[in-house]
Design an enzyme around this catalytic site. Structure first.
Site: not given
Length: 343
Positions: A186, A220-221, A241
């Site tokens: 991820d 994104e995280e 994703d």
């Protein structure tokens, strides 16, 4: 698309070898930029650090944006303790339970990096009678440096300071049976998939009927990776994703997951239907699922005010935000859906 699976997996493996917790992504950005340009596509770095790629296509007034992210979970030094150990805080959703006993690197601002291990405080079972019952949290674990340090001054003399990034070892392996195991699949596996799709377009001389862009984001995280840099004319955005695998869900690691709803709400009904139709047309092995604890780049895009339709797909990944596992078949099925959606 079978011919492009090995390439996609190899590029993911190469990217996984580059430390890139959110906020420390320059080397990963350079890798992504270089790889897309090597395939002949125009690519540029945004001011924020993401990589925006033009994959070609005809109708620029009904363009598609594919989003994936190269940033990962990690940590940051919060305190240098008197005994030379480091208290850290998480970057993104890194969990202390999953990070315990993992090798790591502390990246200093000006004096290189140092190896260490994240351990429970007082980690020797033969000494600590409360080892098993101690709740793991960022207050009960610490980084033990692989240096001869016994005090805070010793650590500071190395150039380590508060705010330095802590990067965890990915431990990447690809098995003979096709499983891909690593921290940070991820979403580096999806970046590899987008590179595989770009190679397919290049090698086959394919030009989509609609313009296609890709945005490899780097925040994104922490929730705002896809909140900017949407090219003019984009009407749809699909986040590529990880697909969730776990109790109550249908997807396996060998499938492509199509998300109907996550914690941010339903995805575009029209886009979900078209993704399912693309999977069926291509003979892709797919599952439709609802993710209970998940948010994606395309939701950040919508929250930023862009007027687009949105979707989410990805190869199935087990043990998300831990030591993750997927499979080459999941990569293949994701590539098939992308082709079916565009051709």
């Amino acid at each position: 698309m079978e011919n492009y699976v090995d390439f996609a997996v190899q590029k993911a493996v190469e990217l996984l070898a580059i430390d890139s917790p959110t906020g420390y992504t320059a080397e990963a950005e350079e890798f992504v930029l270089r790889e897309f340009r090597a395939l002949g596509f125009a690519a540029e770095r945004t001011a924020k650090g993401g990589i925006l790629i033009d994959l070609g296509g005809e109708n620029a007034d009904d363009a598609l944006l594919l989003e994936a992210h190269a940033d990962t979970l990690g940590g940051m030094v919060a305190e240098i303790k008197g005994d030379g150990r480091l208290r850290i805080v998480n970057v993104g959703g890194m969990n202390a339970n999953n990070a315990e006993a993992e090798n790591c690197r502390v990246v200093t601002k000006f004096s290189g990096s140092y190896e260490g291990t994240l351990q429970l405080i007082n980690a020797s079972v033969h000494v600590n009678g409360d080892y098993a019952s101690t709740k793991r949290s960022w207050d009960t674990v610490e980084v033990v440096l692989d240096e001869a340090v016994e005090s805070a001054d010793d650590v500071k003399a190395l150039g380590i300071s508060v705010g330095d990034f802590v990067c965890f070892e990915p431990r990447t392996r690809v098995t003979k049976s096709g499983y891909i195991k690593s921290r940070f699949l991820d979403d580096k596996l999806s970046v590899g998939i987008l590179l595989g799709f770009a190679k397919y377009l290049h090698d086959e001389g394919k030009t989509p009927a609609r313009r296609v862009y890709a945005h490899v984001t780097v925040y994104e995280e922490v929730g705002h990776g896809g909140s900017a840099s949407v090219p003019a004319g984009v009407t749809e955005a699909i986040s590529v994703d990880m697909g969730c695998v776990g109790a109550g869900l249908q997807c396996t690691e060998r499938q492509v997951s199509i998300c109907a709803k996550d914690s941010g709400g339903p995805y575009s009904y029209d886009v979900v239907k078209k993704l399912i139709a693309a999977a069926q047309k291509e003979g892709a092995d797919y599952a439709v699922d609802i993710y209970p604890y998940y948010g994606s780049d395309v939701e950040a895009t919508l929250r930023a005010g862009y007027d687009i339709r949105h979707g989410l797909i990805g190869a199935g990944v087990y043990a998300s935000h831990g030591y993750e596992r997927s499979h080459r078949d999941g990569v293949l099925n994701t590539l098939r859906v992308l082709r079916g959606y565009l051709f």
